[in-house]
Design a protein around this motif. Structure first.
Motif: not given
Length: 209
Positions: A56-75
């Motif tokens: 859950a930490l590696e896929t759900l939290l990091f890949k599905a939530i944290v990474v997209p949030a960072i990408l949208f913030a950069v955009i």
């Protein structure tokens, strides 16, 4: 149950090769995070609390939530919206993506190792090649960052192809490495690309200290 998820993951990689909007890039990375979480969950023979928490930490939290949030913030911060290809059209990108898929299927067929799940091995190899194609064809650094994340997802799938037992130390090392890389690239985009609005990776050579 797993096969439709794997097919959807392959379709997301194909779509990633032809889309030109960075918001679509971020949305696809979110979708892949959710898919990897469900796939890893279904692959487990027995659900142990520690293993479930790590997945859950590696896929759900990091890949599905944290990474997209960072990408949208950069955009939002840099106001970059579209890909500018480097001498290649969407049609050429699609051809390369399909060629990578054909190579992945061929290599998987040639290996035919009973200890390796052929479906996950082929999809993992296709993810690695898709990330490389994305990095080579796209000129903007945002695309390179997404390509790097796609490759990391492929590495995760490789661990799934080898067996249901997750190699904790390796996955933790990968997780921390990717997290730090994304954070540093996010800072880079907000501090550098937001000021000079560099469209191409080659333009960085013109930056003077």
């Amino acid at each position: 149950m797993i096969l439709p998820l794997v097919i959807l993951y392959v379709v997301s990689l194909v779509y990633l090769s032809i889309t030109e909007r960075f918001r679509n890039f971020a949305s696809i990375m979110m979708l892949q995070g959710w898919l990897l979480f469900v796939i890893a969950l279904l692959r487990l023979h027995a659900i142990a609390p520690l293993e479930l928490g790590f997945i859950a930490l590696e896929t759900l939290l990091f890949k599905a939530i944290v990474v997209p949030a960072i990408l949208f913030a950069v955009i939002r911060k840099t106001k970059i919206n579209r890909v500018r290809t480097s001498g290649s059209s969407q049609f050429h990108a699609l051809l390369l993506s399909l060629a990578a898929l054909a190579v992945s299927i061929s290599v998987t067929y040639c290996i035919a190792d009973p200890t390796v799940d052929p479906v996950f091995f082929g999809v993992a190899l296709y993810a690695l090649l898709s990330g490389l194609v994305l990095i080579v064809l796209r000129s903007r650094l945002f695309s390179h960052m997404v390509g790097f994340l796609v490759i990391e997802n492929g590495v995760f799938l490789f661990s799934t192809a080898i067996g249901v037992e997750m190699p904790f130390l390796i996955n933790i090392a990968i997780l921390l490495d990717i997290l730090m890389s994304v954070l540093m690239l996010g800072v880079f985009f907000t501090k550098i690309d937001g000021k000079i609005h560099a469209d191409d990776a080659d333009s960085l050579t013109n930056v003077k200290d």
